[in-house]
Structure formats: C-alpha cells, structure tokens
Enzyme design. Structure first.
Site, PDB file in Angstrom:
ATOM      1  N   SER A  47       4.643 -54.361 -66.332  1.00 50.16           N
ATOM      2  CA  SER A  47       5.264 -53.811 -67.535  1.00 50.16           C
ATOM      3  C   SER A  47       4.373 -52.742 -68.153  1.00 50.16           C
ATOM      4  O   SER A  47       3.142 -52.788 -68.042  1.00 50.16           O
ATOM      5  CB  SER A  47       5.473 -54.946 -68.550  1.00 50.16           C
ATOM      6  N   TYR A  90       2.380 -61.368 -74.191  1.00 47.71           N
ATOM      7  CA  TYR A  90       3.202 -60.955 -73.064  1.00 47.71           C
ATOM      8  C   TYR A  90       2.481 -59.898 -72.232  1.00 47.71           C
ATOM      9  O   TYR A  90       2.370 -60.011 -71.008  1.00 47.71           O
ATOM     10  CB  TYR A  90       4.542 -60.400 -73.555  1.00 47.71           C
ATOM     11  N   LYS A 122       0.921 -59.988 -68.229  1.00 54.63           N
ATOM     12  CA  LYS A 122       1.217 -59.017 -67.178  1.00 54.63           C
ATOM     13  C   LYS A 122      -0.072 -58.371 -66.660  1.00 54.63           C
ATOM     14  O   LYS A 122      -0.213 -58.102 -65.460  1.00 54.63           O
ATOM     15  CB  LYS A 122       2.185 -57.951 -67.691  1.00 54.63           C
TER      16      LYS A 122
END
Length: 320
Positions: free
Chosen positions: A117, A141, A145
């Site tokens: 991402s 988050y 990643k």
C-alpha cells in the site's frame, strides 16, 4: 502454473481473479468471507473458505491444488480502525502473512506477490513518490504493510522465493457491477452512501498543507490494478524476483475535487460538510509508476471520471 489468490472474493481480489483467469492463468481462491463475496467469483474457480492464520488449512490447500505461486491480498485495510485496533491488524496482516509464507516455503511455492500500500510512505517529502522514497507509515495499517514487505523480501532472499511487493495507491471504480466495492472504507463509496441518504459528503479536515486544504491522493482504477498483478505474476514466473512497484497514475486529486466530480457525475450536488481530521491521514501521496511501466507491458488506461462513472453505474445496477 496454479496461483493461489488470498482474499480473492474481495473487491480488489475478485478483479485480480478476473484478470488472471481471462488471461488463461489457473487460480484457486482462499477467503474467510469476512468481507468477500463468493458471488464475485467465476463458477470454474475453486473457493477454499478459511483463514491465513490456519496453518493446517493452508498446508492442505497448497498441497491439494498443487499451488506454485501466491498472490496475497487478504488483509484488514481501514486506517482509522487500525488506530483503534492495532493488535487485530498486526495479527491479521503480519502474523497471517508469516504463517502463509512459512506454509509457502514448506510447500516449495516458487513465486509470492504481496499486496502492499502507498500507506507505507506516510507523509512523503517529495511531490511524486518513487519506490525509493523512505518508508514512514503513519498508522498501524501502514506499519503492518511495511513489516509485511520486509518479511516477504527477507523470506525471498533466504529461501529462493521470487517475490514482488505492489504498493497500491487509491483504488477505485469497477470492471463490472458484480465486482463493485460494497464497503464504505474508500472515498467514492463513502460519498455515494451519504448522497443516497440525502446527506452532505464528509471532508475529514480542510486545513492540510495542500492547495485547497483537503488531502490529495492518486486514484487508480481497480481494473488497471488487476492488470498490474497479472503482468507482475508472469514476471515472477519467468524467474525475476525481489521486485517493488508503485501502482498509480501520477495524478493528484484532492478530496474536495473528487467530491465535486462525484456530484457532477451523479447529479447529486450536495455541498460537503467539514469534520475533524482522521488519525493516520497524510496530506498528500501521489505516485510515479515509471518503474512498473518501464519494466513491464503495463500502463493505466482509466481516468478518474471513468472510475466514478463505473462505480456509480454499478451501485445503481445492484441497488435497483
């Protein structure tokens, strides 16, 4: 070769399944269906319902389907939720990846494509983000990643696994109504939901250091993202490895501009409402995808209006 696609019944995953199967690549899907929908899958594609946290389940699937390559998309992805529930995100996104990689190595899988991402970049110090821009995630988050990329690349180097990490920017649109994004985590469906209810779209902060004060993002059509997966998967199968690519268009659009475009296309011109910033949102993240376009036969074909139009038509079709 057979490709295992985790999260293949999800929004992006189902588009990847569509792209790969139409190109003649055999695939099998693993999905726990927590957000995926089996109706998105072609009838000839096997669906194995289960979690990447379940090692015995993964061992069986890899063995029974003679899997040679993995496209790993299954993950939790809401930035705000990750701030509230970091342990959930680390378990699902990092521990799940570790278990999957361990199973892949044990099964002799040769290729591994990881869904990363643009959140790994945080607030980048440059106008355009290249793959060499320092990683500085702002949310749990984004951290998961980033850690995932480290784990994938280290595993590849240690065990001879051909790996690639694809850093998506803001994915939007749909290739067909049945595959549309039914969640409300991304900007376009969030705005649609508000407009359908007769409510003003929300802008989370208008005091960012950007031209109109709202966050600027690089939007990429999900069909273009899916085609990037196909191109990179085939590159891995040919023997290349340790690849990292941005998947974007290199064009920044602000939240205010997007809401205006959505209003024009849908005919719902309700002025937006300004509310508080969301934690973990960087002011501006815009890609350069030159490396992907140079290395592989890929380029984005869809513009922002087509992303909005396809998503809106799908919403009208599925909701009557």
């Amino acid at each position: 070769m057979t490709w295992l696609i985790t999260g293949g019944a999800g929004y992006i995953g189902s588009h990847v399944v569509k792209s790969m199967t139409e190109a003649g690549e055999p695939v099998v899907v693993v999905d726990d269906l927590s957000s995926g929908d089996p109706r998105r899958l072609p009838p000839q594609v096997p669906l194995e319902r289960g979690s990447v946290l379940d090692r015995a389940f993964l061992d069986r699937v890899l063995r029974e389907h003679a899997v040679e390559g993995i496209v790993h998309l299954a993950a939790k992805k809401a930035v705000g939720e990750s701030v509230e529930k970091p342990l959930l995100y680390y378990r699902e996104n990092v521990t799940g990846l570790q278990i999957l990689l361990d199973a892949a190595v044990s099964a002799g899988v040769g290729s591994f494509l990881f869904s990363s991402s643009a959140s790994v970049y945080g607030t980048p110090p440059t106008e355009l983000v290249t793959e060499d821009t320092p990683l500085a995630p702002l949310s749990p988050y984004g951290e998961t990643k980033t850690a995932g990329e480290w784990m994938v690349r280290a595993t590849g180097r240690a065990y001879g696994l051909a790996t690639a990490c694809l850093r998506y920017f803001n994915v939007a649109g749909t290739a067909e109504p049945a595959l549309a994004d039914t969640g409300v985590f991304n900007l376009i469906p969030m705005v649609f939901e508000r407009l359908d209810a007769g409510l003003p779209p929300l802008i989370f902060g208008d005091d960012y250091p950007t031209p109109d004060g709202t966050c600027v993002r690089d939007y990429i059509h999900v069909a273009d993202v899916a085609e990037a997966h196909l191109a990179v998967a085939r590159r891995l199968a040919s023997g290349a490895g340790d690849l990292v690519y941005n998947v974007g268009r290199g064009e920044g659009v602000s939240v205010r501009e997007m809401i205006h475009l959505i209003g024009e296309i849908t005919g719902h011109g309700i002025p937006p409402q300004i509310t508080d910033r969301r934690p973990g949102d960087p002011p501006k993240v815009v890609a350069t995808a030159d490396r992907l376009m140079t290395d592989l036969p890929w380029k984005p074909h869809h513009d922002v209006p087509s992303m909005i139009t396809s998503a809106w038509q799908a919403r009208k079709t599925t909701q009557g």
